[in-house]
Scaffold this motif. Structure first.
Motif, PDB file in Angstrom:
ATOM      1  N   ILE B  93       0.859  -1.189   0.000  1.00  0.00           N
ATOM      2  CA  ILE B  93       0.000   0.000   0.000  1.00  0.00           C
ATOM      3  C   ILE B  93       0.894   1.238   0.000  1.00  0.00           C
ATOM      4  O   ILE B  93       1.837   1.323   0.795  1.00  0.00           O
ATOM      5  N   ASP B 152      -3.560   4.198  -0.735  1.00  0.00           N
ATOM      6  CA  ASP B 152      -4.321   4.160   0.514  1.00  0.00           C
ATOM      7  C   ASP B 152      -5.834   4.157   0.257  1.00  0.00           C
ATOM      8  O   ASP B 152      -6.579   3.378   0.847  1.00  0.00           O
ATOM      9  N   LEU B 153      -6.266   5.067  -0.644  1.00  0.00           N
ATOM     10  CA  LEU B 153      -7.715   5.200  -0.854  1.00  0.00           C
ATOM     11  C   LEU B 153      -8.281   4.032  -1.657  1.00  0.00           C
ATOM     12  O   LEU B 153      -9.396   3.577  -1.392  1.00  0.00           O
ATOM     13  N   ASP B 155      -7.189   1.084  -1.447  1.00  0.00           N
ATOM     14  CA  ASP B 155      -7.254  -0.011  -0.474  1.00  0.00           C
ATOM     15  C   ASP B 155      -8.467   0.150   0.449  1.00  0.00           C
ATOM     16  O   ASP B 155      -9.173  -0.819   0.721  1.00  0.00           O
ATOM     17  N   THR B 156      -8.706   1.379   0.897  1.00  0.00           N
ATOM     18  CA  THR B 156      -9.883   1.621   1.744  1.00  0.00           C
ATOM     19  C   THR B 156     -11.143   1.136   1.033  1.00  0.00           C
ATOM     20  O   THR B 156     -11.974   0.423   1.600  1.00  0.00           O
ATOM     21  N   GLN B 159     -11.311  -2.733   0.827  1.00  0.00           N
ATOM     22  CA  GLN B 159     -11.586  -3.394   2.111  1.00  0.00           C
ATOM     23  C   GLN B 159     -13.064  -3.232   2.494  1.00  0.00           C
ATOM     24  O   GLN B 159     -13.686  -4.162   3.020  1.00  0.00           O
ATOM     25  N   ILE B 160     -13.617  -2.036   2.224  1.00  0.00           N
ATOM     26  CA  ILE B 160     -15.041  -1.815   2.530  1.00  0.00           C
ATOM     27  C   ILE B 160     -15.903  -2.753   1.675  1.00  0.00           C
ATOM     28  O   ILE B 160     -16.829  -3.410   2.172  1.00  0.00           O
ATOM     29  N   PHE B 211     -10.163  11.577  -8.278  1.00  0.00           N
ATOM     30  CA  PHE B 211      -9.441  12.371  -7.283  1.00  0.00           C
ATOM     31  C   PHE B 211      -7.945  12.038  -7.329  1.00  0.00           C
ATOM     32  O   PHE B 211      -7.097  12.933  -7.333  1.00  0.00           O
ATOM     33  N   ARG B 215      -4.967  14.477  -8.264  1.00  0.00           N
ATOM     34  CA  ARG B 215      -3.993  14.770  -7.222  1.00  0.00           C
ATOM     35  C   ARG B 215      -2.579  14.400  -7.699  1.00  0.00           C
ATOM     36  O   ARG B 215      -1.627  15.141  -7.484  1.00  0.00           O
ATOM     37  N   GLU B 313     -12.531  15.889  -3.335  1.00  0.00           N
ATOM     38  CA  GLU B 313     -12.215  15.625  -1.931  1.00  0.00           C
ATOM     39  C   GLU B 313     -13.482  15.704  -1.080  1.00  0.00           C
ATOM     40  O   GLU B 313     -13.743  14.854  -0.236  1.00  0.00           O
ATOM     41  N   LEU B 316     -15.715  12.733  -1.708  1.00  0.00           N
ATOM     42  CA  LEU B 316     -15.147  11.555  -1.043  1.00  0.00           C
ATOM     43  C   LEU B 316     -15.437  11.583   0.446  1.00  0.00           C
ATOM     44  O   LEU B 316     -15.867  10.603   1.040  1.00  0.00           O
ATOM     45  N   ARG B 317     -15.175  12.757   1.028  1.00  0.00           N
ATOM     46  CA  ARG B 317     -15.364  12.915   2.468  1.00  0.00           C
ATOM     47  C   ARG B 317     -16.834  12.642   2.840  1.00  0.00           C
ATOM     48  O   ARG B 317     -17.113  11.937   3.797  1.00  0.00           O
ATOM     49  N   LEU B 320     -17.622   8.847   2.542  1.00  0.00           N
ATOM     50  CA  LEU B 320     -16.969   8.073   3.607  1.00  0.00           C
ATOM     51  C   LEU B 320     -17.639   8.345   4.954  1.00  0.00           C
ATOM     52  O   LEU B 320     -17.827   7.441   5.766  1.00  0.00           O
ATOM     53  N   GLN B 321     -18.011   9.628   5.166  1.00  0.00           N
ATOM     54  CA  GLN B 321     -18.701   9.954   6.421  1.00  0.00           C
ATOM     55  C   GLN B 321     -20.035   9.221   6.512  1.00  0.00           C
ATOM     56  O   GLN B 321     -20.425   8.744   7.570  1.00  0.00           O
TER      57      GLN B 321
END
Lengths: 84, 331
Positions: B93, B152-153, B155-156, B159-160, B211, B215, B313, B316-317, B320-321
Motif C-alpha cells: 500500500i 491508501d484510498l 485499499d480503503t 476493504q469496505i 481524485f 492529485r 475531496e 469523497l469525504r 466516507l462519512q
C-alpha cells in the motif's frame, strides 16, 4: 518474517481464531488442520498471511479486523493526510 | 530465486483443480496434494517478500484460501489451476498514484529479465466493478505471483467492499445484486437500500479514481516546477540554450527527478503535447524546454484542476462519512 493464521467468520465479521507462527510450515499445517475442522462451515474463511507483524497484516488486510464503519473512518484519516 | 519447483506437473495440477471444482467434499489425497502445492507457493512468496523488502517495500503475502480458490475456479468456468494468477499474492500500500507508478516501475525492473516479462493489469484504467489498483504478475521459479500495488484510498475502497460482501453476498464484488437488496441501511438521517448502498460504493470508487488522478497530476506539476527551479542554478552557470551537457551528467538527485518526471508527465499530459523525455539522453537545454512547455500547457488547466480536486475531496469525504455513520454493520 512471520506467518499469521486468521480464521474468520464472514457473515458475523468476527475472527474466530488467530495465531502467529515463526515458521511457514507450522502456519500452513495449522491452516489445513483448521480447514478440516471447519470443512462443513463454508462461511468460515481460513487464511495464512505473511508479514512483519500483526500491525502490518492488519493494515493490508483490514477487512478481517475492522467493521465497515471503522474502515470508512480510516479512509477519512487517509484522505486528511493526503490533502494536508 | 528459490530452487522450489511445483511438486507435480502442470497437467496434474490442472487435474487437481478440476477435481476441487467438481466435488462437494475434498478427498484427503487431494487435500494433501493441495497442501504440497501451497507449501511451494508460500516459499516463493516468502522469497518475493524479501525481494520487495530489498526495494524498500513492506509487503504482506497470502496464498489464496482453499474456499476462494474453488470459488474462483467455479466462477471462471474453464480456468485451469495452473493459470490462476493470484493463487500467490503480495500486497503493498502506497500513499498516492505517482508513488504507485514509481513502485510498479521499480518492481518490474527488479523481476523482469531478458526472457522473463511481467504482466501489468492496470485496474485504475480498467476498473473491475469499482475495484482499482495496479497489479503486476511476476514469474518466479515457474510460479505466477500477483503483486497488488494499491494506494491508501484504493485499499480503503477494496476493504469496505470485501467486508460488505462478506455479509451481503460475495457476488456484489462482481456486479451481482446483494442478498436482500431492498433491506435498509441507516446512515445518519439517510436511509438506503442495500442495492443503493452498493451503487453508492461503486460511485465512491469512481470518485477515488478521478481524485487520485488529479492529485497525482498536481503533485507532478509541483515537482516539475521545483525541478525547473533547481535546474535554474545550473542555467546561471551555463547559458541553457548552448549547454550541450546531457542530463546524465547532472548530479544523481536531478537525474532521478528528471526520470520520475519523464514517467509522470506522460500521465498528466494530453497525447499531442506529451513530451518524449528519455532523461538519460536529452541535453540540459532540451529538458528545460520540455518541462517549460509542459508547465505552460498545464498552467491554464491547473486552477481548474485544483477546483475539481477540491470538489472530489468533498465528495469523497461526504460518502466516507456516510458509510462511517451507518448504524449497524451490514444491517
Amino acid at each position: 518474517m512471520r506467518h499469521f493464521l486468521v480464521v474468520y467468520n464472514r457473515p458475523e465479521g468476527r475472527i474466530v481464531r488467530r495465531h502467529m507462527y515463526r515458521s511457514a510450515v507450522e502456519a500452513l499445517a495449522a491452516r489445513f488442520t483448521a480447514e478440516r475442522e471447519f470443512e462443513n462451515e463454508p462461511e468460515i474463511e481460513i487464511v495464512v498471511l505473511g508479514g512483519e507483524s500483526w500491525q502490518a497484516v492488519e493494515l493490508t488486510h483490514s477487512r478481517y479486523f475492522k467493521r465497515v464503519q471503522d474502515l470508512a473512518k480510516v479512509g477519512l484519516d487517509r484522505l486528511s493526510i493526503a490533502t494536508s | 530465486m528459490p530452487e522450489s519447483a511445483l511438486p507435480m506437473s502442470k497437467t496434474a495440477l490442472d487435474r487437481l483443480g478440476t477435481r476441487l471444482m467438481m466435488s462437494d467434499q475434498i478427498s484427503s489425497e487431494d487435500r494433501q496434494s493441495l497442501a504440497d502445492v501451497v507449501d511451494v507457493y508460500q516459499q516463493i512468496l516468502d522469497d518475493v517478500k524479501s525481494r520487495l523488502k530489498s526495494l524498500g517495500y513492506d509487503a504482506t503475502t497470502r496464498v489464496k484460501t482453499t474456499g476462494t480458490l474453488i470459488e474462483k475456479l467455479r466462477r471462471e468456468g474453464r480456468m485451469r489451476l495452473s493459470q490462476v494468477q493470484d493463487l500467490a499474492g503480495a500486497r503493498i500500500i502506497v500513499p498516492d498514484r505517482p508513488t504507485q507508478d514509481d513502485a510498479a516501475a521499480r518492481i518490474r525492473s527488479h523481476f523482469e529479465g531478458p526472457d522473463l516479462l511481467c504482466k501489468e493489469v492496470d485496474r485504475r484504467k480498467d476498473p473491475s466493478y469499482g475495484y482499482r489498483a495496479l497489479h503486476l504478475i511476476v514469474n518466479v521459479g515457474s510460479v505466477l505471483v500477483e503483486i497488488q500495488i494499491r494506494t491508501d484510498l484504493e485499499d480503503t475502497w477494496a476493504q469496505i467492499m470485501e467486508r460488505l460482501a462478506d455479509q451481503w453476498g460475495r457476488g456484489i464484488r462482481y456486479g451481482d445484486e446483494p442478498v436482500n437488496p431492498e433491506a435498509l441501511v441507516h446512515a445518519g438521517q439517510q436511509v438506503y437500500s442495500r442495492r443503493q448502498a452498493v451503487a453508492l460504493l461503486i460511485e465512491l470508487g469512481d470518485v477515488i479514481g478521478r481524485f487520485e488522478l488529479l492529485r497525482g497530476a498536481t503533485m507532478i506539476l509541483a515537482q516539475a516546477g521545483e525541478l525547473l527551479s533547481r535546474l535554474g542554478k545550473y542555467a546561471d552557470q551555463f547559458p541553457q540554450a548552448q549547454d550541450p551537457r546531457l542530463i546524465s551528467e547532472l548530479p544523481d538527485d536531478e537525474q532521478a527527478a528528471a526520470s520520475m518526471l519523464a514517467a509522470g508527465l506522460a500521465l498528466v499530459s494530453p497525447p499531442a503535447s506529451r513530451p518524449t523525455v528519455d532523461s538519460r539522453n536529452v541535453t540540459f537545454a532540451q529538458i528545460f524546454q520540455v518541462l517549460g512547455a509542459s508547465l505552460s500547457a498545464f498552467s491554464e488547466e491547473n486552477d481548474a484542476m485544483l477546483i475539481q480536486l477540491g470538489r472530489g475531496e468533498q465528495e469523497l469525504r461526504d460518502t466516507l462519512q456516510l458509510i462511517a455513520s451507518a448504524t449497524g454493520e451490514g444491517e
